[in-house]
Scaffold this active site. Structure first.
Site, PDB file in Angstrom:
ATOM      1  N   GLU A  36       0.833  -1.205   0.000  1.00 26.10           N
ATOM      2  CA  GLU A  36       0.000   0.000   0.000  1.00 26.10           C
ATOM      3  C   GLU A  36       0.867   1.255   0.000  1.00 26.10           C
ATOM      4  O   GLU A  36       0.631   2.204  -0.752  1.00 26.10           O
ATOM      5  CB  GLU A  36      -0.909   0.045   1.236  1.00 26.10           C
ATOM      6  CG  GLU A  36      -1.912  -1.083   1.328  1.00 26.10           C
ATOM      7  CD  GLU A  36      -1.400  -2.277   2.114  1.00 26.10           C
ATOM      8  OE1 GLU A  36      -0.223  -2.666   1.931  1.00 26.10           O
ATOM      9  OE2 GLU A  36      -2.169  -2.820   2.909  1.00 26.10           O
TER      10      GLU A  36
ATOM     11  N   CYS B  58      -2.172  -2.783   7.293  1.00 28.64           N
ATOM     12  CA  CYS B  58      -1.514  -2.593   8.593  1.00 28.64           C
ATOM     13  C   CYS B  58      -1.709  -1.144   9.074  1.00 28.64           C
ATOM     14  O   CYS B  58      -2.105  -0.253   8.311  1.00 28.64           O
ATOM     15  CB  CYS B  58      -0.034  -2.948   8.512  1.00 28.64           C
ATOM     16  SG  CYS B  58       1.011  -1.632   7.882  1.00 28.64           S
TER      17      CYS B  58
END
Ligand code: THU
Length: 142
Positions: A62, A96
């Site tokens: 990401e 995360c």
């Protein structure tokens, strides 16, 4: 920024994340992740997780996708898709905490966040949420 994106656009973003996962450099965890972000003018940037023998230097898919877009001058991202191998349990991944914080910097709270998982046989599962579902009490710019 409008987050009324077409299903076609969101599907293309999910597909770009699945494609990016193929480039994962993950010899330590063997957990492949791909991500794709949509810029405010409709461009897609992708990233994958890149690990290191010094494990803590690993960067998630990401953040690699977001940093590519931001490094090219974009400051507002309209949506993000992340695609992982299946995880134990319900099979679906989840970004995360570090990546959620970085998303908060460049995405609105109501921006679509798609989580995709792809089984070995190619079967896909997908759930669509918004950034605020993953990051409800964000620390924002001062
Ligand atoms: N990983 C990601 O790329 N994105 C996440 O949201 C979670 C974790 C990567 C980092 C590492 O390469 C592997 O998955 C196992 O943690």
């Amino acid at each position: 920024m409008s987050t009324l994106l077409s299903q076609e656009t969101l599907n293309a973003l999910a597909e770009a994340a699945a494609e990016a996962k193929r480039h994962s450099y993950s010899p330590y965890s063997h957990f492949k992740v791909g991500a794709a972000v949509l810029t405010d003018d409709g461009k897609i940037y992708t990233g994958t997780n890149i690990e290191n023998a010094s494990y803590g230097l690993t960067v998630c898919a990401e953040r690699n996708a977001i940093f590519k877009a931001v490094g090219d001058g974009y400051r507002k991202l309209a949506a993000l898709a992340v695609c992982t191998d299946p995880v134990p349990g319900d099979g679906l991944g989840s970004p995360c905490g570090a990546c959620r914080q970085v998303m908060t910097e460049f995405m609105e709270q109501d921006a679509p966040l798609l989580v995709v998982s792809v089984k070995a046989d190619g079967q896909r599962s997908i759930y669509a949420k918004q950034l605020k579902d993953f990051m409800p009490y964000p620390f924002n710019k001062l």
